[in-house]
Design an enzyme around this catalytic site. Structure first.
Site, PDB file in Angstrom:
ATOM      1  N   CYS A  92       1.067  -1.203   0.108  1.00 21.17           N
ATOM      2  CA  CYS A  92       0.048  -0.016   0.056  1.00 21.17           C
ATOM      3  C   CYS A  92       0.998   1.335   0.006  1.00 21.17           C
ATOM      4  O   CYS A  92       1.502   1.563  -0.904  1.00 21.17           O
ATOM      5  CB  CYS A  92      -0.938  -0.088   1.031  1.00 21.17           C
ATOM      6  SG  CYS A  92      -2.449   1.001   0.955  1.00 21.17           S
ATOM      7  N   HIS A 143      -3.662  -5.248   0.245  1.00 19.94           N
ATOM      8  CA  HIS A 143      -2.920  -5.794   1.420  1.00 19.94           C
ATOM      9  C   HIS A 143      -3.062  -7.268   1.759  1.00 19.94           C
ATOM     10  O   HIS A 143      -3.913  -7.753   2.228  1.00 19.94           O
ATOM     11  CB  HIS A 143      -4.121  -5.096   2.707  1.00 19.94           C
ATOM     12  CG  HIS A 143      -3.545  -3.651   2.985  1.00 19.94           C
ATOM     13  ND1 HIS A 143      -2.532  -3.498   3.712  1.00 19.94           N
ATOM     14  CD2 HIS A 143      -4.146  -2.478   2.527  1.00 19.94           C
ATOM     15  CE1 HIS A 143      -2.578  -1.987   3.789  1.00 19.94           C
ATOM     16  NE2 HIS A 143      -3.515  -1.390   2.983  1.00 19.94           N
ATOM     17  N   GLU A 150      -1.369  -9.079   3.623  1.00 18.90           N
ATOM     18  CA  GLU A 150      -0.995  -9.526   4.793  1.00 18.90           C
ATOM     19  C   GLU A 150      -2.439 -10.168   5.625  1.00 18.90           C
ATOM     20  O   GLU A 150      -2.754 -11.020   6.373  1.00 18.90           O
ATOM     21  CB  GLU A 150      -0.479  -8.441   5.877  1.00 18.90           C
ATOM     22  CG  GLU A 150      -1.548  -7.283   6.057  1.00 18.90           C
ATOM     23  CD  GLU A 150      -1.554  -6.336   5.153  1.00 18.90           C
ATOM     24  OE1 GLU A 150      -2.037  -5.208   5.597  1.00 18.90           O
ATOM     25  OE2 GLU A 150      -0.991  -6.290   3.843  1.00 18.90           O
TER      26      GLU A 150
END
Length: 240
Positions: free
Chosen positions: A113, A216, A218
């Site tokens: 990001c 994202h 993650e």
């Protein structure tokens, strides 16, 4: 064999508020969770610029995270600043010094990001300062639904490192940004785009592993997200 050490940049609040009335650092668990699951050792990094050389001696790779702030437009040559831009000067100065050192050593780098945007700017890119004002009929890149759900898809560019890692796509991703790469500059290759044309990923093919994505991963919403972390941590293991 020891796990590769992955330096992960934290977010910070210099004025305090929320978690503490005093200044604090913060990082969501899922950044560390994905690094650990992929076989790495997560090391969260405070923003002490004088420690950069020692940090670079400790880490095998660098993960630059996102946050609710922006890269200073002056860093990519802009003469104006959009009203929506929020700066965190101390964090940016630390991350940029650390990134430049990591690039000089050819350590593996993953930008997520806002981290992707900083990697891009450090390698000569410019940014769109506010997507809704610059991209006609833009998607909701600051998605209204939870970040644990996809907001849109991205197309993966053939022939790129990202394509080799995650396959041809399209990949469903979450989206939490109001800026994006405008021009990638001379070193970078675009590796992913949203349906509205917004650049969603970049990489430097001249380096061992230097890649950024606007979403994202993650959150591990898809096999592509976990494959990206696995490849990054594996590259960090090879850098020792």
């Amino acid at each position: 064999m020891r796990r590769p050490v992955i330096g992960i940049t934290a977010d910070s609040e210099e004025q305090g508020g929320g978690y503490s009335a005093l200044p604090w650092y913060a990082l969501r668990h899922n950044y560390c969770d994905q690094v650990t699951a992929a076989g790495g050792l997560a090391l969260i990094l405070p923003h002490e610029q004088e420690t950069v050389p020692e940090v670079l001696d400790l880490i095998d790779g660098l993960l630059i995270t996102g946050g609710a702030f922006d890269v200073d437009p002056a860093l990519f040559g802009a003469s104006d600043r959009h009203a929506s831009v929020v700066l965190k000067a101390r964090r940016t100065a630390f991350e940029l010094a650390l990134l430049q050192g990591a690039l000089a050593r050819d350590l593996p780098v993953l930008g997520i990001c806002g981290g992707e945007q900083l990697v891009a700017v450090a390698l000569g890119a410019t940014l769109i300062q506010h997507i809704p004002d610059a991209v006609p009929q833009a998607l909701a890149h600051e998605q209204p639904n939870p970040r644990t759900e996809p907001g849109h898809t991205v197309a993966i560019e053939p022939g790129t490192l990202l394509h080799r890692l995650v396959g041809p796509g399209p990949v469903a991703v979450n989206s939490a940004h109001h800026q994006a790469v405008a021009t990638p500059g001379p070193r970078l290759v675009v590796n992913a785009r949203a349906p509205d044309g917004v650049i969603e990923g970049i990489e430097d093919p001249g380096r061992r592993f230097c890649l950024g994505v606007q979403w994202h991963p993650e959150y591990a919403l898809s096999p592509a997200d976990t494959a990206l972390f696995a490849a990054f941590v594996a590259a960090c293991g090879e850098s020792r």
